[in-house]
Design a protein around this motif. Structure first.
Motif, PDB file in Angstrom:
ATOM      1  N   LEU A 193       0.766  -1.286   0.134  1.00  0.00           N
ATOM      2  CA  LEU A 193      -0.059   0.098  -0.011  1.00  0.00           C
ATOM      3  C   LEU A 193       1.020   1.444  -0.017  1.00  0.00           C
ATOM      4  O   LEU A 193       1.552   1.365   1.009  1.00  0.00           O
ATOM      5  N   THR A 195       0.951   5.436  -0.544  1.00  0.00           N
ATOM      6  CA  THR A 195       0.255   6.467  -0.094  1.00  0.00           C
ATOM      7  C   THR A 195       0.390   7.388  -1.652  1.00  0.00           C
ATOM      8  O   THR A 195       1.408   7.730  -1.983  1.00  0.00           O
ATOM      9  N   GLY A 212       2.766  -2.963   4.154  1.00  0.00           N
ATOM     10  CA  GLY A 212       2.272  -4.288   3.543  1.00  0.00           C
ATOM     11  C   GLY A 212       2.219  -5.566   4.653  1.00  0.00           C
ATOM     12  O   GLY A 212       2.568  -4.976   5.870  1.00  0.00           O
ATOM     13  N   SER A 267       6.212  -1.684   7.414  1.00  0.00           N
ATOM     14  CA  SER A 267       6.222  -0.135   6.961  1.00  0.00           C
ATOM     15  C   SER A 267       7.315   0.640   6.751  1.00  0.00           C
ATOM     16  O   SER A 267       8.478   0.317   7.549  1.00  0.00           O
TER      17      SER A 267
END
Length: 294
Positions: A124, A126, A160, A261
């Motif tokens: 993921l 941003t 993730g 992360s």
């Protein structure tokens, strides 16, 4: 000298003394239990007894992780039906893709331990949908053949997670990143550092947690000022593994969920010019690429 060595590898020798070929195959197999796969394959060339022992299912089952059958569950049964344990080891030593090809798992060829790589496409990110900030480009330098490129952002964050039955052991999680954009010029590798900025103004925060309550945080500046040799030559345009942290697996059941992360959300300055390839999860005692933030 050569003739004497040749005689030792056969059944007996010209002077009637025993040779390596006289050692029973099951005894050779017992010795192979203590060797690593490359050593076994090298010795298999000596003679018929060594070659037979090197094909033994008992030998190769000892080199496979205890839950190797869970790796096979990621594959269609026809891919491994009828294979010997040696062939299964060789098969799993190649990358086994899963999750639509965005994750790969394989066995280390020397230790037989499980390693994993997770593509940046499985993370993921941003604002990844905004082409002003992020884009993707193909490259042969990634096992997934594409990397994410951060052109310019103020809020930098990737995260993730993965659930997997890792065998018991200690594992290290790292992000594989590269300052500058890679491209080819006249067939030669080159790097463009035009958009590379802001990473020296604040550290990146790496965070790791697991489903059984383990948690670790690490902070490190992203830079490429490593040295290639004792003379002090500066290395630019290289991939680096930045350490997120370590976690311990005590048992494969229940399955361990690992969350990780990488973020730099100090909005007082922008940053950019960074490639993010993948996240690696490897046994901590394996020899891997140079790491930073350790």
């Amino acid at each position: 000298m050569g003739a004497s060595l040749s005689n030792l590898t056969e059944n007996g020798s010209a002077n009637g003394r025993p040779g390596l070929g006289d050692i029973p195959e099951n005894c050779v197999a017992c010795v192979f239990m203590y060797l690593n796969p490359p050593e076994i394959c090298n010795l298999a060339r000596l003679n018929r007894a060594f070659r037979g022992a090197a094909s033994s299912d008992a030998v190769w089952e000892s080199k496979l992780p205890s839950n190797y059958h869970l790796l096979l569950d990621l594959l269609p049964p026809q891919n491994f039906d009828g294979l010997s344990k040696k062939d299964i080891f060789a098969f799993l030593a190649r990358s086994v893709p899963f999750d639509d090809g965005n994750k790969e798992v394989w066995l280390d060829r020397i230790s037989g331990k499980i390693c994993m790589s997770i593509s940046s496409k499985a993370l993921l990110i941003t604002n990844v949908e905004d082409r002003r900030h992020w884009n993707w480009f193909p490259t042969e330098e990634s096992r997934f053949h594409a990397v994410a490129y951060c052109q310019q952002v103020w809020w930098f964050e990737l995260s993730g997670a993965v659930s997997f039955p890792f065998p018991p052991g200690i594992y290290t999680v790292t992000f594989r990143v590269h300052l500058g954009k890679i491209f080819k010029r006249l067939g030669r590798r080159a790097c463009n550092f035009e958009h590379t900025h802001g990473w020296d103004l604040g550290p990146v925060r790496y965070e790791l947690s697991t489903s059984d309550g383990q948690h670790t945080v690490n902070e490190c500046f992203i830079d490429d000022t490593g040295q290639d040799d004792p003379i002090g030559n500066i290395r630019r345009g290289s991939w680096f593994e930045y350490k997120v942290g370590e976690f311990i697996v005590s048992t494969s059941d229940p399955v361990t969920e690992v969350r990780f992360s990488m973020k730099q959300i100090d909005c007082t300055h922008s940053k950019g010019g960074l490639c993010v390839d993948s996240v690696s999860i490897t046994p901590s005692d394996l020899k891997v690429h140079p790491r930073k933030g350790v």
